[in-house]
Design a protein around this motif. Structure first.
Motif, PDB file in Angstrom:
ATOM      1  N   LEU A  68      -9.495   2.187  -8.935  1.00 17.33           N
ATOM      2  CA  LEU A  68      -8.826   1.739  -7.717  1.00 17.33           C
ATOM      3  C   LEU A  68      -8.549   0.228  -7.797  1.00 17.33           C
ATOM      4  CD1 LEU A  68      -7.765   2.639  -5.006  1.00 17.33           C
ATOM      5  CD2 LEU A  68     -10.057   2.429  -4.066  1.00 17.33           C
ATOM      6  N   ILE A  69      -9.540  -0.516  -8.267  1.00 20.71           N
ATOM      7  CA  ILE A  69      -9.364  -1.966  -8.424  1.00 20.71           C
ATOM      8  C   ILE A  69      -8.236  -2.228  -9.429  1.00 20.71           C
ATOM      9  CG2 ILE A  69     -10.462  -4.093  -9.266  1.00 20.71           C
ATOM     10  CD1 ILE A  69     -11.665  -3.271  -6.668  1.00 20.71           C
ATOM     11  N   GLY A  70      -8.222  -1.455 -10.522  1.00 20.46           N
ATOM     12  CA  GLY A  70      -7.176  -1.585 -11.534  1.00 20.46           C
ATOM     13  C   GLY A  70      -5.798  -1.355 -10.920  1.00 20.46           C
ATOM     14  N   MET A 115      -0.449  -4.015  -9.343  1.00 20.51           N
ATOM     15  CA  MET A 115       0.676  -3.968  -8.412  1.00 20.51           C
ATOM     16  C   MET A 115       1.785  -4.943  -8.782  1.00 20.51           C
ATOM     17  SD  MET A 115      -0.960  -3.362  -4.664  1.00 20.51           S
ATOM     18  CE  MET A 115      -1.842  -1.829  -4.285  1.00 20.51           C
ATOM     19  N   ARG A 116       1.448  -6.033  -9.475  1.00 23.42           N
ATOM     20  CA  ARG A 116       2.469  -7.031  -9.802  1.00 23.42           C
ATOM     21  C   ARG A 116       3.501  -6.500 -10.793  1.00 23.42           C
ATOM     22  NH1 ARG A 116       0.728 -12.176 -11.075  1.00 23.42           N
ATOM     23  NH2 ARG A 116       2.771 -12.546 -11.868  1.00 23.42           N
ATOM     24  N   ILE A 134       0.840  -1.199   0.000  1.00 20.45           N
ATOM     25  CA  ILE A 134       0.000   0.000   0.000  1.00 20.45           C
ATOM     26  C   ILE A 134       0.881   1.258   0.000  1.00 20.45           C
ATOM     27  CG2 ILE A 134      -1.704   1.321   1.344  1.00 20.45           C
ATOM     28  CD1 ILE A 134      -2.919  -1.178   0.121  1.00 20.45           C
ATOM     29  N   LYS A 135       1.918   1.245   0.825  1.00 20.87           N
ATOM     30  CA  LYS A 135       2.799   2.416   0.887  1.00 20.87           C
ATOM     31  C   LYS A 135       3.518   2.646  -0.443  1.00 20.87           C
ATOM     32  CE  LYS A 135       3.682   2.671   5.831  1.00 20.87           C
ATOM     33  NZ  LYS A 135       4.314   3.748   6.590  1.00 20.87           N
ATOM     34  N   MET A 136       3.995   1.554  -1.064  1.00 21.47           N
ATOM     35  CA  MET A 136       4.695   1.688  -2.344  1.00 21.47           C
ATOM     36  C   MET A 136       3.794   2.267  -3.424  1.00 21.47           C
ATOM     37  SD  MET A 136       6.664  -1.906  -2.686  1.00 21.47           S
ATOM     38  CE  MET A 136       7.769  -2.462  -1.405  1.00 21.47           C
ATOM     39  N   HIS A 137       2.504   1.993  -3.323  1.00 21.95           N
ATOM     40  CA  HIS A 137       1.566   2.423  -4.359  1.00 21.95           C
ATOM     41  C   HIS A 137       0.719   3.600  -3.925  1.00 21.95           C
ATOM     42  CE1 HIS A 137       2.658  -1.662  -5.576  1.00 21.95           C
ATOM     43  NE2 HIS A 137       2.478  -1.224  -6.800  1.00 21.95           N
ATOM     44  N   LYS A 138       1.178   4.291  -2.888  1.00 17.54           N
ATOM     45  CA  LYS A 138       0.399   5.381  -2.308  1.00 17.54           C
ATOM     46  C   LYS A 138      -0.040   6.410  -3.358  1.00 17.54           C
ATOM     47  CE  LYS A 138       0.671   8.765   1.412  1.00 17.54           C
ATOM     48  NZ  LYS A 138       1.351   9.104   2.674  1.00 17.54           N
ATOM     49  N   GLN A 139       0.930   6.889  -4.167  1.00 20.48           N
ATOM     50  CA  GLN A 139       0.588   7.932  -5.133  1.00 20.48           C
ATOM     51  C   GLN A 139      -0.436   7.450  -6.153  1.00 20.48           C
ATOM     52  OE1 GLN A 139       1.186  10.971  -4.546  1.00 20.48           O
ATOM     53  NE2 GLN A 139       2.433  10.315  -2.796  1.00 20.48           N
ATOM     54  N   GLU A 140      -0.218   6.244  -6.673  1.00 22.69           N
ATOM     55  CA  GLU A 140      -1.166   5.672  -7.646  1.00 22.69           C
ATOM     56  C   GLU A 140      -2.564   5.573  -7.033  1.00 22.69           C
ATOM     57  OE1 GLU A 140       1.913   4.560  -7.140  1.00 22.69           O
ATOM     58  OE2 GLU A 140       2.684   3.412  -8.849  1.00 22.69           O
ATOM     59  N   ILE A 141      -2.618   5.115  -5.799  1.00 20.97           N
ATOM     60  CA  ILE A 141      -3.920   4.947  -5.145  1.00 20.97           C
ATOM     61  C   ILE A 141      -4.605   6.305  -4.974  1.00 20.97           C
ATOM     62  CG2 ILE A 141      -5.065   4.307  -2.972  1.00 20.97           C
ATOM     63  CD1 ILE A 141      -2.963   2.062  -2.679  1.00 20.97           C
ATOM     64  N   LEU A 142      -3.825   7.303  -4.524  1.00 22.03           N
ATOM     65  CA  LEU A 142      -4.432   8.618  -4.279  1.00 22.03           C
ATOM     66  C   LEU A 142      -4.873   9.303  -5.573  1.00 22.03           C
ATOM     67  CD1 LEU A 142      -2.145   9.994  -1.399  1.00 22.03           C
ATOM     68  CD2 LEU A 142      -4.435   8.990  -1.239  1.00 22.03           C
ATOM     69  N   HIS A 143      -4.304   8.868  -6.714  1.00 22.42           N
ATOM     70  CA  HIS A 143      -4.711   9.451  -7.993  1.00 22.42           C
ATOM     71  C   HIS A 143      -6.021   8.898  -8.529  1.00 22.42           C
ATOM     72  CE1 HIS A 143      -0.738  11.412  -8.635  1.00 22.42           C
ATOM     73  NE2 HIS A 143      -1.548  12.277  -9.208  1.00 22.42           N
ATOM     74  N   THR A 144      -6.491   7.825  -7.947  1.00 23.19           N
ATOM     75  CA  THR A 144      -7.746   7.245  -8.450  1.00 23.19           C
ATOM     76  C   THR A 144      -8.926   8.024  -7.896  1.00 23.19           C
ATOM     77  OG1 THR A 144      -7.914   5.726  -6.594  1.00 23.19           O
ATOM     78  CG2 THR A 144      -6.760   4.929  -8.539  1.00 23.19           C
TER      79      THR A 144
END
Lengths: 324, 194
Positions: free
Chosen positions: A280-282, A287-288, A264-274
């Protein structure tokens, strides 16, 4: 330098994604080969009762168990070796007790549906047979769990890693009955509890992301059920999964939370951009492909750096709070 | 390969959404756009994922991976002057995953309950799902019943008439489908869209 010397399947027979970055992988592997050589050397210096749990061994495990030692190390670290030697019933006897038609049928249906894209599973005559034996023997000796979909992926990866049926059985038994809390029983109570535990942990460690995901309207279970059930099999690249399992077998189920928090931390920016659920599901599905996720060595370092101090006590307290 | 396709699809979706938000779904002059949340329910291995794969990508895999948790896919189609975007939740079928299902059908405008025409038990399970949806899902939910694996009609255990009668009594759309041959797959999704 040639574009890539790597095949379209990984060393365990899984197809790499179409948009796999071979150049990045080339760079990573040229470093990682040196790491592997060094780790193998370091492990060869371990003397005496090498699986006695010490801080040195824990550090060694976190840096990766050499693949030729993995089977033996997993067996000892997980308690599977103890289960095997102390069991009054041998594995071959357990296999003879397979007789429940209903269980046999549901396992048989899932055999060709386990890793159909892997180059070994559909072509090899032995692997599906071994997978059947492991799952059916397990289901018959643990009536409370029986067969739960998801175990097919775990047992399948255990077979690919150890190439040994009996070893895979005892490792599966140690995982399901000792290392993980009741994820696979009929009510899946342990899973539902741990989904809530992760929710609370993220609320504490990543409040901004937590609030954002809540606002978009995604229940955590939509993004993370598979993380818990498949232990990241089918979620992350194979070698990364095995590096996680190295630690899981040594340190227990807390590792799942550490990996989850780090992801979750590694993808924080991507998540917050949704801004809506589909996006968000995408993001969770993609993540892989993240650079760090493919670089399994860097990834494990990040897991322990990003997830901070997480004690077994803390997890157990939260589990009691959210008990179903 | 499949995962990568889904990812591309998700990326395309994100782009579509960005421009979509600028235009707003309703009130635009370029025809109506409507979004549709749809969930697939039914026993394990009846062909839920295969129906979605056929509808979204026009593909069929003899051995479709068993779904853990749920999978999310989207498909956009044009119906007359309306653009319909399906947001599809494809759920895990094994009984013990049941406790996770409500979060997927909550707020869904439509559901496809799937059974396998060669297996009577799966029809029973489908009826249980219909009852649960009628009680717990939103009151306006459109429910379709799909008798899948029609290509195996020679091994049929559930009669067409029996299912049709049940569907009529419960106000459900009903079709027999085959994800393998594509029979009635687009049709059942479109019927729901209308």
């Amino acid at each position: 330098m040639a574009k890539s010397t790597y095949s379209k399947v990984d060393e365990y027979g899984f197809q790499r994604p179409d948009d796999f970055d071979y150049e990045m992988y080339d760079n990573f592997m040229s470093q990682y080969m040196r790491v592997l050589v060094r780790r193998a050397q370091r492990w060869s210096t371990l003397k005496g009762n090498i699986y006695k749990k010490t801080n040195t061994l824990k550090r060694f495990v976190r840096k990766g168990i050499p693949s030729d030692r993995r089977t033996e190390a997993w067996m000892h670290l997980s308690g599977a070796q103890f289960l095997k030697t102390s069991s009054p019933v041998s594995y071959s006897l357990l296999k003879k007790q397979i007789n429940n038609e209903q269980i046999i049928e549901i396992i048989r249906i899932d055999l060709p549906r386990t890793f159909p894209d892997n180059i070994f599973f559909p072509t090899d005559e032995q692997l599906p047979k071994m997978l059947y034996n492991v799952l059916a023997a397990f289901a018959h000796q643990n009536k409370e769990v029986g067969y739960c979909q998801g175990l097919n992926y775990i047992a399948g990866l255990l077979l690919l890693a150890t190439k040994d049926e009996e070893t895979s059985f005892w490792l599966l038994k140690a995982l399901v009955e000792q290392l993980l809390p009741q994820y696979y029983i009929a009510t899946m109570a342990g899973l539902l509890t741990d989904l809530d535990v992760l929710d609370e942990l993220l609320q504490k460690y990543e409040p901004v992301v937590h609030r954002h995901i809540h606002n978009v309207g995604m229940p955590w279970a939509m993004g993370t059920t598979k993380w818990f059930i498949c232990l990241f099999a089918e979620v992350l690249p194979t070698e990364t999964v095995f590096r996680i399992w190295d630690c899981l077998f040594y340190e227990g189920s807390k590792i799942i939370f550490r990996v989850a928090i780090a992801l979750i931390k590694m993808h924080k920016q991507e998540i917050l951009h949704t801004s809506e659920l589909g996006e968000l599901i995408g993001c969770f599905k993609n993540m892989r492909n993240h650079r760090t996720v493919v670089n399994c060595h860097e990834f494990m370092k990040e897991v322990f750096r990003l997830s901070g101090n997480l004690s077994n006590n803390q997890i157990e307290k939260l589990r009691r709070k959210h008990k179903k | 390969m499949v995962a990568a396709d889904e990812d591309r699809l998700a990326a395309a979706d994100r782009m579509a959404n960005r421009s979509g938000t600028a235009q707003r779904p309703n009130g635009s002059t370029q025809g109506k756009i409507c979004q549709f949340k749809l969930v697939l329910l039914g026993e394990s291995a009846v062909g839920k994922s295969s129906l979605v794969l056929r509808f979204v990508k026009g593909q069929f895999h003899e051995y479709q991976e068993s779904t853990i948790g749920a999978a999310f896919l989207t498909q956009t189609i044009c119906l007359d002057d309306t653009t319909v975007k399906f947001e599809i939740w494809d759920t895990a079928g094994q009984e013990r995953y049941h406790s996770l299902a409500p979060m997927y059908y909550r707020g869904a405008q439509a559901a496809i309950v799937v059974y396998d025409i060669t297996n009577q038990d799966t029809f029973g399970r489908a009826k249980t799902w219909v009852k649960e949806l009628q009680r717990q899902a939103s009151p306006n939910i459109v429910i379709a019943l799909a008798g899948n694996k029609q290509d195996l009609a020679n091994k049929r255990m559930v009669e067409f008439e029996e299912a049709q009668t049940y569907a009529d009594e419960n106000g459900l759309l009903f079709m027999e489908t085959s994800a393998k041959t594509a029979m009635n797959v687009n049709e059942i999704f479109l019927a729901i869209g209308k």
